[in-house]
Design a protein around this motif. Structure first.
Motif, PDB file in Angstrom:
ATOM      1  N   PHE A   1       0.847  -1.192   0.000  1.00 55.49           N
ATOM      2  CA  PHE A   1       0.000   0.000   0.000  1.00 55.49           C
ATOM      3  C   PHE A   1       0.879   1.238   0.000  1.00 55.49           C
ATOM      4  O   PHE A   1       2.079   1.181   0.282  1.00 55.49           O
ATOM      5  CB  PHE A   1      -0.901   0.002   1.246  1.00 55.49           C
ATOM      6  N   GLU A   2       0.240   2.383  -0.280  1.00 53.95           N
ATOM      7  CA  GLU A   2       0.958   3.643  -0.209  1.00 53.95           C
ATOM      8  C   GLU A   2       1.478   3.807   1.222  1.00 53.95           C
ATOM      9  O   GLU A   2       0.818   3.443   2.181  1.00 53.95           O
ATOM     10  CB  GLU A   2       0.037   4.821  -0.563  1.00 53.95           C
ATOM     11  N   LYS A   3       2.662   4.398   1.355  1.00 59.96           N
ATOM     12  CA  LYS A   3       3.317   4.514   2.663  1.00 59.96           C
ATOM     13  C   LYS A   3       2.408   5.124   3.726  1.00 59.96           C
ATOM     14  O   LYS A   3       2.401   4.668   4.861  1.00 59.96           O
ATOM     15  CB  LYS A   3       4.605   5.327   2.556  1.00 59.96           C
ATOM     16  N   ASP A   4       1.641   6.162   3.369  1.00 62.11           N
ATOM     17  CA  ASP A   4       0.826   6.832   4.384  1.00 62.11           C
ATOM     18  C   ASP A   4      -0.382   5.998   4.816  1.00 62.11           C
ATOM     19  O   ASP A   4      -0.967   6.239   5.860  1.00 62.11           O
ATOM     20  CB  ASP A   4       0.382   8.212   3.894  1.00 62.11           C
ATOM     21  N   LYS A   5      -0.758   4.968   4.045  1.00 56.33           N
ATOM     22  CA  LYS A   5      -1.912   4.126   4.378  1.00 56.33           C
ATOM     23  C   LYS A   5      -1.504   2.756   4.922  1.00 56.33           C
ATOM     24  O   LYS A   5      -2.316   2.073   5.531  1.00 56.33           O
ATOM     25  CB  LYS A   5      -2.777   3.904   3.124  1.00 56.33           C
ATOM     26  N   ALA A   6      -0.280   2.345   4.674  1.00 51.93           N
ATOM     27  CA  ALA A   6       0.140   0.976   4.976  1.00 51.93           C
ATOM     28  C   ALA A   6      -0.052   0.601   6.446  1.00 51.93           C
ATOM     29  O   ALA A   6      -0.612  -0.447   6.752  1.00 51.93           O
ATOM     30  CB  ALA A   6       1.593   0.766   4.558  1.00 51.93           C
ATOM     31  N   GLN A   7       0.399   1.447   7.369  1.00 48.99           N
ATOM     32  CA  GLN A   7       0.290   1.106   8.788  1.00 48.99           C
ATOM     33  C   GLN A   7      -1.160   1.084   9.242  1.00 48.99           C
ATOM     34  O   GLN A   7      -1.569   0.207  10.008  1.00 48.99           O
ATOM     35  CB  GLN A   7       1.105   2.079   9.656  1.00 48.99           C
ATOM     36  N   GLU A   8      -1.953   2.021   8.759  1.00 51.49           N
ATOM     37  CA  GLU A   8      -3.378   2.059   9.113  1.00 51.49           C
ATOM     38  C   GLU A   8      -4.081   0.767   8.664  1.00 51.49           C
ATOM     39  O   GLU A   8      -4.843   0.164   9.425  1.00 51.49           O
ATOM     40  CB  GLU A   8      -4.040   3.269   8.450  1.00 51.49           C
ATOM     41  N   ILE A   9      -3.791   0.329   7.458  1.00 49.59           N
ATOM     42  CA  ILE A   9      -4.403  -0.896   6.934  1.00 49.59           C
ATOM     43  C   ILE A   9      -3.913  -2.110   7.716  1.00 49.59           C
ATOM     44  O   ILE A   9      -4.701  -2.984   8.088  1.00 49.59           O
ATOM     45  CB  ILE A   9      -4.122  -1.029   5.419  1.00 49.59           C
TER      46      ILE A   9
END
Length: 194
Positions: free
Chosen positions: A56-64
């Motif tokens: 995923f895009e870096k800014d969304k990866a941790q949230e997902i």
């Protein structure tokens, strides 16, 4: 010598966790992007590659990752409530088959399950890993893909076990011949010394 392991994952936290868990067991190289691996393969290759599936895009990866982890924890709680670990007769069967054939059954054994990826605890996965079972997830592949995976594993199994069988046959013959020759030479020497 430590095997060379490459691991590609979009989250640095996953790479760091793996590195911490397996320090001094592998010569490791980490990547955040599949394209980096493809570029690196032009100049060399690992002994083994671990490849995350979702990027995923870096800014969304941790949230997902956190959302998925929450759902996994919910499924683990459900598994505990259902006491699924007490109903793993298939795992026990695979272990007993391994034991019956001295850890070398004359056929590949698959763990074929739809629920295991969601509800099996680490101990069940550990038991299956120790028993050498191959994984095939029920309902995750088309029938054609299932056949391909089964046939590929069967071909690999036959190749490996065919080589092992030939080696053992030749080794037994070698031992028999060298034993006989050793006896014959000893007999001749003993006769000459009389």
């Amino acid at each position: 010598m430590e095997p060379t392991l490459w691991f590609v994952d979009d989250l640095d936290s996953n790479l760091l966790k793996f590195e911490t868990s397996h320090r001094n067991k592998f010569k490791m190289r980490f990547f955040n992007n599949p394209n980096e691996v493809l570029a690196a393969l032009k100049t060399g290759h690992p002994d083994v590659l671990l490849c995350d599936i979702y990027f995923f895009e870096k800014d969304k990866a941790q949230e997902i990752e956190d959302k998925v982890r929450t759902k996994v924890e919910e499924l683990q709680k459900l598994a505990s409530e259902l006491a699924v670990d007490k109903h793993q007769a298939g795992v026990t069967l695979i272990e007993e088959i391994q034991s019956q054939f001295n850890n070398s059954p004359p056929f590949p054994v698959f763990a074929y399950s739809s629920k295991a990826p969601y509800v099996m605890q680490a101990s069940g996965f550990d038991r299956l890993s120790r028993a050498g079972a191959c994984w095939l997830f029920k309902g995750r592949h088309s029938p054609e893909a299932e056949r391909m995976l089964i046939n590929r594993q069967l071909e690999d199994f036959k190749l490996l076990h065919g080589w092992r069988r030939k080696f053992l046959t030749h080794f037994k013959t070698f031992l028999l011949i060298t034993g006989f020759l050793g006896w014959a030479i000893g007999y001749v020497i003993a006769s000459l010394l009389k």
